[in-house]
Structures are given as C-alpha cells and as structure tokens.
Design an enzyme around this catalytic site. Structure first.
Site, PDB file in Angstrom:
ATOM      1  N   ASP A 279       0.884  -1.170   0.000  1.00  0.00           N
ATOM      2  CA  ASP A 279       0.000   0.000   0.000  1.00  0.00           C
ATOM      3  C   ASP A 279       0.920   1.218   0.000  1.00  0.00           C
ATOM      4  O   ASP A 279       1.718   1.398   0.923  1.00  0.00           O
ATOM      5  CB  ASP A 279      -0.877   0.025   1.253  1.00  0.00           C
ATOM      6  CG  ASP A 279      -1.939  -1.066   1.253  1.00  0.00           C
ATOM      7  OD1 ASP A 279      -2.197  -1.655   0.193  1.00  0.00           O
ATOM      8  OD2 ASP A 279      -2.519  -1.325   2.318  1.00  0.00           O
ATOM      9  N   ASP A 444     -13.536  -4.111  -1.101  1.00  0.00           N
ATOM     10  CA  ASP A 444     -13.240  -3.695   0.276  1.00  0.00           C
ATOM     11  C   ASP A 444     -14.498  -3.811   1.133  1.00  0.00           C
ATOM     12  O   ASP A 444     -15.140  -2.805   1.449  1.00  0.00           O
ATOM     13  CB  ASP A 444     -12.773  -2.228   0.293  1.00  0.00           C
ATOM     14  CG  ASP A 444     -11.503  -2.008  -0.511  1.00  0.00           C
ATOM     15  OD1 ASP A 444     -10.532  -2.735  -0.296  1.00  0.00           O
ATOM     16  OD2 ASP A 444     -11.503  -1.110  -1.376  1.00  0.00           O
TER      17      ASP A 444
HETATM   18  O1  1PR Z   1     -10.892   2.881  -5.154  1.00  0.00           O
HETATM   19  O2  1PR Z   1      -9.942   2.267  -7.360  1.00  0.00           O
HETATM   20  O3  1PR Z   1      -8.993   4.162  -6.080  1.00  0.00           O
HETATM   21  O4  1PR Z   1      -8.662   1.829  -5.338  1.00  0.00           O
HETATM   22  C1  1PR Z   1      -8.123   2.072  -4.100  1.00  0.00           C
HETATM   23  C2  1PR Z   1      -7.456   0.814  -3.653  1.00  0.00           C
HETATM   24  O5  1PR Z   1      -6.712   1.125  -2.481  1.00  0.00           O
HETATM   25  C3  1PR Z   1      -8.410  -0.296  -3.303  1.00  0.00           C
HETATM   26  O6  1PR Z   1      -7.927  -1.511  -3.816  1.00  0.00           O
HETATM   27  C4  1PR Z   1      -8.388  -0.363  -1.787  1.00  0.00           C
HETATM   28  O7  1PR Z   1      -8.424  -1.701  -1.336  1.00  0.00           O
HETATM   29  C5  1PR Z   1      -7.044   0.238  -1.460  1.00  0.00           C
HETATM   30  N1  1PR Z   1      -7.067   1.019  -0.209  1.00  0.00           N
HETATM   31  C6  1PR Z   1      -7.672   2.218  -0.050  1.00  0.00           C
HETATM   32  N2  1PR Z   1      -7.440   2.642   1.206  1.00  0.00           N
HETATM   33  C7  1PR Z   1      -6.734   1.709   1.825  1.00  0.00           C
HETATM   34  C8  1PR Z   1      -6.261   1.769   3.208  1.00  0.00           C
HETATM   35  O8  1PR Z   1      -5.658   0.813   3.719  1.00  0.00           O
HETATM   36  N3  1PR Z   1      -6.534   2.854   3.884  1.00  0.00           N
HETATM   37  N4  1PR Z   1      -5.736  -0.401   1.184  1.00  0.00           N
HETATM   38  C9  1PR Z   1      -6.472   0.682   0.932  1.00  0.00           C
HETATM   39  C10 1PR Z   1      -6.220  -1.588   1.096  1.00  0.00           C
HETATM   40  C11 1PR Z   1      -5.792  -3.548   1.964  1.00  0.00           C
HETATM   41  C12 1PR Z   1      -5.080  -4.690   1.544  1.00  0.00           C
HETATM   42  C13 1PR Z   1      -4.030  -5.019   2.537  1.00  0.00           C
HETATM   43  C14 1PR Z   1      -4.502  -6.358   3.006  1.00  0.00           C
HETATM   44  C15 1PR Z   1      -3.471  -7.167   3.659  1.00  0.00           C
HETATM   45  N5  1PR Z   1      -5.209  -2.385   1.509  1.00  0.00           N
HETATM   46  O9  1PR Z   1      -4.673  -4.756   0.255  1.00  0.00           O
HETATM   47  O10 1PR Z   1      -2.812  -4.954   1.954  1.00  0.00           O
HETATM   48  O11 1PR Z   1      -5.615  -6.172   3.849  1.00  0.00           O
HETATM   49  O12 1PR Z   1      -3.037  -6.572   4.814  1.00  0.00           O
HETATM   50  P1  1PR Z   1      -2.539  -7.430   6.032  1.00  0.00           P
HETATM   51  O13 1PR Z   1      -1.851  -8.638   5.471  1.00  0.00           O
HETATM   52  O14 1PR Z   1      -1.560  -6.565   6.737  1.00  0.00           O
HETATM   53  O15 1PR Z   1      -3.727  -7.777   6.856  1.00  0.00           O
HETATM   54  P2  1PR Z   1      -9.690   2.859  -6.021  1.00  0.00           P
END
Ligand code: 1PR
Length: 594
Positions: A279, A444
């Site tokens: 991320d 999500d």
């Molecule tokens: O809506 O097309 O602009 O896409 C935004 C993208 O960014 C989406 O795929 C959304 O999942 C991601 N995103 C947005 N905000 C966050 C955040 O964390 N604040 N991250 C985010 C999502 C979640 C996972 C993470 C896993 C594993 N990240 O990909 O890496 O949950 O984590 P872990 O192993 O530590 O539990 P758009």
C-alpha cells in the site's frame, strides 16, 4: 521425434537471403498471396544489427515494457519494428503478443507485418513468440471469432472450458511437461512458469511435430512450440522469475547452438500464489512510502499522527521478488488531489507513483498489479483523462494487471440496477482493450452482523464466529474510497456483477481483518470463491504461515496476499511456501538465482 528444422541455413548470416518457397504446409491466405509479392515488397539487405540487439515487435496493444526490461536485464538492447522490413531484416525477433487475437491480426494484416512475419518465420530465422505471439501462429482463434491467424501451425485456438468449474482465465504458475529436447526450455526443469490467458491451443496429430512442451489445466494444452529456430511460448518468460529469464537467455545468447539435453520437466497443478501487497501513499513530508493500515487506518496513533512508514516501495518490491513472491501488488492510496497533480510522471523523480512502477519493473520479473485511482479525472491543468488512459499509463509504466476499486462498485451498482452492460464503465473498457486477464477488481467489504439473514436484500451467510451480540449471520457490505463510504451492495453481488462485466480476477479484502494478524475471513473467501469462476485472491488478516494453508484448504482461493507480516519481517515468503509444501499444497519454490 523432433520436427525437422525449417532450414539448415545459418541464422546469423552477414548477407541473409530468403527463400520464397513455402516451407510450411499451412498458410494464412493473406500470407500465401503476399508471399508471392515479397521480393517486391521488401528490400532485404544485409543486417546492420549487432548480435547484442534484439528486434521487438510491439504493435502498441499493451505492455511490452516487461519483455523489454527482461531483455535489457540480460544485457541486450532492443530495436523496435517500425515497418515490415525491420522484421525481415532482424537477426532475432521477439514477438510479445499482447491483447486480443482479432485486433492483433488486424494490425498485423493492415501494416503488412503479417506477411513479413510469415516470411521471417518461414526462413527459419530466430523467432520467439510470447503468449498471443504463440497463438497467432495457428490457423485461427475462437476469441471473438472465428478469426484467421497466420496459419503456420495446424489448429484452432479455443477458450478453456469453464463449464466444469475450471477458473478462467488461467492465471498463475504451472510447471510444464517437456518431453524432448526443447532448446530454450532446457534450463527450466521442474520449475513453474507464469501463465495468464483464457485461450489456448491443444495438441493434435496435425501439430504434434511442433510441440516442445505441454501444460495441464483441466486438459493438456500447448505450452510451447519449437521448429528449427522458431520458438513460441504460451507462458510469460519475462514474468516467470529465474526460470523465465533462463528461457530468454537461451534464446538470446546462442540461438543456433542449444545443447540437446532433455529437461523432462513434469506438468503440475496450478500452484497457489503468495502475493506481497504494498500500500503506497505520500507521507506528511510528501515522500511516497509503503504504509500499512490497521482496518484501513494508516496513521500511527501517536501525538504526531503520522502516516505509518514501513519502507520504500521500489526496494521492498525488489526484496519480495528475491524472496520468492509470486506477484507484487501495488495499491496507490494517494488522494485524488495528489493524483490530479502528479499523474504525469517526471523522469527526474522516483517519488511519483508511475516512476515507482517503472523502476520496479526493471528488476522485478514476476507480475506487477497496480491499483488506486483508476477512474476518469481532470488534472490540475484541466486535461481530462479517461480511466482507460489512466490504465494505459499504468500498463506503459510496467503494470501487468490493473486493479479497480471504487469505480467497479459504481459500475456494478448501475449494472444490477439496469441489467444493461453499457460498455462505458472503466472495468468494461479496460478489459475490452487489454483483456479480462489484465483487470482485477479489488473489493473492500465490511462485515455487518445479522440475527436473521432475511433482514437484508443482500446475500447473508451463517458465520463461523458469532457477532458481539451473538448474531449468527452476516452480510459483507462493499465500500468505496478506502473504506470510508459504505454502499448498498454486498460483496457477493459485486463479485458476480464484476465477473459479468469483464473482471478477470478478484482481490478480496476484508476491512475487519486488515492488519489484525488473526487469519483470513474464511467465511467471506469461501462465499466469494465459490460464487465466481474467475480467480480470487484472499486478502487481509494473515498473521502466521498456518493462515495461508488454512485459506487454501478451506476455500478455493487461487492466491493469498499479505502485507503487514512481510513488511515487518515477522514471517518470510519463503517460510510460507515451505509450510505450504509441507501441507502438500502446490507452490512455486525458489527466489532469484541470477
Ligand atoms: O478505489 O480504485 O482508487 O482503489 C483504491 C485501492 O486502495 C483499493 O484496492 C483499496 O483496497 C485500497 N485502499 C484504499 N485505502 C486503503 C487503506 O488501507 N486505507 N488499502 C487501501 C487496502 C488492503 C489490503 C491489505 C490487506 C493485507 N489495503 O490490500 O494490503 O488487507 O493486509 P494485512 O496482510 O496486513 O492484513 P480505487
């Protein structure tokens, strides 16, 4: 028995001459006609290419940056084909076919390159086709067709049959069966290589002399062909880590002098993938960093409340590649404002997201998926970008797949409301142009507990662990904008709708589990992976190696993704894979041995 070489003439001749006598029994009609005209069309002259230059046929349909990077990594330069004569005059030609069969054939026919390719291949010149570059050699394809191919190899390229539950596209790592001396495959042995395709050619009596390896995915299909100096592979050597680089190296180093050793590689089942997720966002100083949320909250709970910083994106991605990650998944969490200002990259800075991608793809030879911000937008100068342009910029910068979050939710909602596929959504447009195997939808969802499954109009399931008030059911509400806004659609409904709209894969997060280290949400992952026929990547919550075997044993997820445990070095990718092997789950072993 191996097929006879097309010609015994030396490949790298200072003054190449080309026979106009057809050496292949099968020919595309356009090639047959054009062949007679070849001496008029092409002025064949002594090649000025040095041995370190490889000619690349990029007809502009997608990302050939990865192939280019791999070639450069191996110490060669690339020269792009600008006109048909460049093909005929090449010393070595690599054709990384990208996109769909019909548009590719169209471009080749209109530009005169189909004719030049036939001429080149018929003259037994060193050729390596990749993926679609293999399929185009066949008589025809069923992809949006039938569509005629170059007609050099007998057979029709058809779609994998998903009616028996097979997940299509075939995405991931398989070992291939190499029954005989295969030339460029001689070093891959039992290693897995990376495939991503929905269409394939199958072995037959008529084409058996061409086949140098097969693979099994629901059925046997052709993984590579070889005849004389002409090679083509269905897998992506440029994305197959060390094994893939060895294939390219063999083709590039000494195309005319392979050893005759047989590798006897055995076909395998599709390996379960282990994916490292990064991320990426700007911290408060404006630097791009790898961050990690705790249920999507990426800020430290300190007085400063700064963005959690777990490392530098390019360095971490390289490290995960070396550690044996099967894929790197970048999610750009940049604000819309940042994105608007910084979308256009600037070569002087590695801080910008696209530059991160470019640098990463120079050294990371496994698939790169990139998400975040794929939607229409207008930049700070008033220039409008369609989501397709944004995706194209990602592909050009090194992405192999793009991942859509919020925009896919809106598209699915509209589709479910109207029942009409407009073809206008980012998801539909990008998968139309780049193929559905290049489009992942990232979901999500947040768990919403229920006493009674009939309390909602969305699919609710019985949960393994009851909710805080003893609720025995839950539905999974989709969100947009990084979990900030809940939408009136469930993960189940979304997954089925985006599959219909052209998604090739699903990244299934779970906000409740994100960063908790308590394991994946098995109920959710089982629900979704049983509901769709495209591959599902399980995400959120990995804390131990056992969580990976659990998700693969209890669900039909094709891959498992983790972030926090890898960034904090609590668990290594290698240890995850060793554990999976012990549990008899097929994985690709081996990091980088360059
Ligand atoms: O809506 O097309 O602009 O896409 C935004 C993208 O960014 C989406 O795929 C959304 O999942 C991601 N995103 C947005 N905000 C966050 C955040 O964390 N604040 N991250 C985010 C999502 C979640 C996972 C993470 C896993 C594993 N990240 O990909 O890496 O949950 O984590 P872990 O192993 O530590 O539990 P758009």
């Amino acid at each position: 028995m191996e097929a006879a070489p097309i010609s015994s003439r030396s490949i790298i001749s200072p003054t190449p001459s080309y026979s106009s006598t057809p050496l292949f029994s099968l020919r595309h009609e356009s090639c047959r006609i054009n062949l007679k005209l070849q001496s008029k069309h092409f002025s064949v002259h002594a090649s000025s290419n040095s041995d370190s230059v490889v000619t690349l046929l990029d007809y502009g349909a997608g990302n050939v940056r990865s192939v280019r990077n791999a070639i450069r990594f191996l110490g060669y330069d690339t020269k792009d084909v600008q006109k048909p004569e460049d093909i005929v005059n090449a010393n070595r030609l690599i054709f990384p076919g990208v996109g769909a069969f019909a548009p590719a054939m169209n471009v080749l026919n209109l530009s005169g390159m189909a004719e030049a390719l036939c001429t080149y291949i018929e003259s037994d010149r060193p050729f390596l086709g990749i993926c679609l570059g293999l399929q185009l050699l066949f008589e025809s394809s069923e992809e949006n067709g039938p569509v005629k191919g170059l007609g050099l190899i007998p057979g029709v390229v058809g779609r994998f049959d998903s009616s028996n539950g097979l997940r299509v596209p075939h995405i991931g790592w398989n070992a291939v069966k190499v029954p005989k001396d295969s030339g460029i495959l001689d070093d891959i042995g039992g290693n897995h290589v990376y495939f991503v395709h929905s269409y394939r050619a199958v072995p037959s009596e008529a084409n058996k002399e061409w086949i140098s390896s097969t693979c099994n995915y629901g059925e046997d299909f052709i993984a590579s062909i070889k005849r004389g100096n002409v090679h083509a592979v269905q897998f992506h050597p440029e994305k197959s880590g060390y094994a893939g680089l060895s294939v390219l190296r063999r083709f590039l180093d000494s195309p005319n002098s392979y050893s005759a050793k047989s590798t006897q590689g055995k076909a395998s089942k599709l390996a379960k993938r282990v994916i490292a997720c990064l991320d990426v966002r700007t911290n408060d100083k404006g630097d791009l960093v790898v961050t990690k949320g705790d249920q999507y909250d990426v800020r430290e709970h300190t007085k400063e409340n700064e963005v959690r910083n777990l490392g530098k994106p390019v360095e971490l991605a390289r490290q995960y590649y070396k550690d044996g990650a099967d894929e790197a998944y970048f999610l750009l969490l940049c604000s819309s404002r940042y994105f608007r200002l910084k979308f256009r990259f600037d070569n002087s800075s590695v801080k910008l997201p696209l530059q991160v991608l470019r640098y990463t793809s120079e050294n990371v030879f496994v698939p790169l998926t990139v998400g975040g911000g794929i939607r229409d937008f207008t930049d700070g100068n008033g220039r409008h970008y369609s989501s397709l342009e944004v995706a194209s910029e990602y592909f050009r910068s090194g992405a192999d797949k793009i991942s859509i979050g919020s925009d896919a939710v809106y598209a699915a909602e509209a589709y479910l409301r109207t029942g009409v596929k407009t073809g206008n959504s980012s998801l539909e447009q990008i998968s139309q142009v780049y193929g559905n195997q290049a489009v992942v939808v990232s979901i999500d969802p947040r768990r919403v507990y229920l006493m009674d499954p009939d309390d909602v109009e969305f699919k609710a399931i019985k949960v393994t662990k009851p909710g805080p008030l003893g609720e025995g059911y839950a539905w999974y509400q989709c969100t947009v904008n990084g979990g900030r806004e809940g939408r009136p659609i469930g993960a189940y409904e979304l997954a089925k709708a985006v599959e219909d709209l052209g998604a090739g894969e699903i990244l299934l997060n779970c906000i409740d589990c994100d960063g908790q280290g308590l394991g994946f949400d098995i109920d959710l992952i089982k629900l979704i992976s049983d509901a769709v026929t495209i591959p599902v990547i399980a995400s959120s919550g990995a804390g131990t190696v056992e969580h990976f075997s659990e998700v693969f044993k209890k669900t039909s997820a094709s891959a498992a993704l983790a972030a926090g445990i890898f960034h904090r070095r609590e668990v290594s990718i290698q240890s995850v894979k060793e554990h999976l092997l012990e549990e008899h789950i097929e994985v690709r072993m081996g990091g980088v041995v360059h």
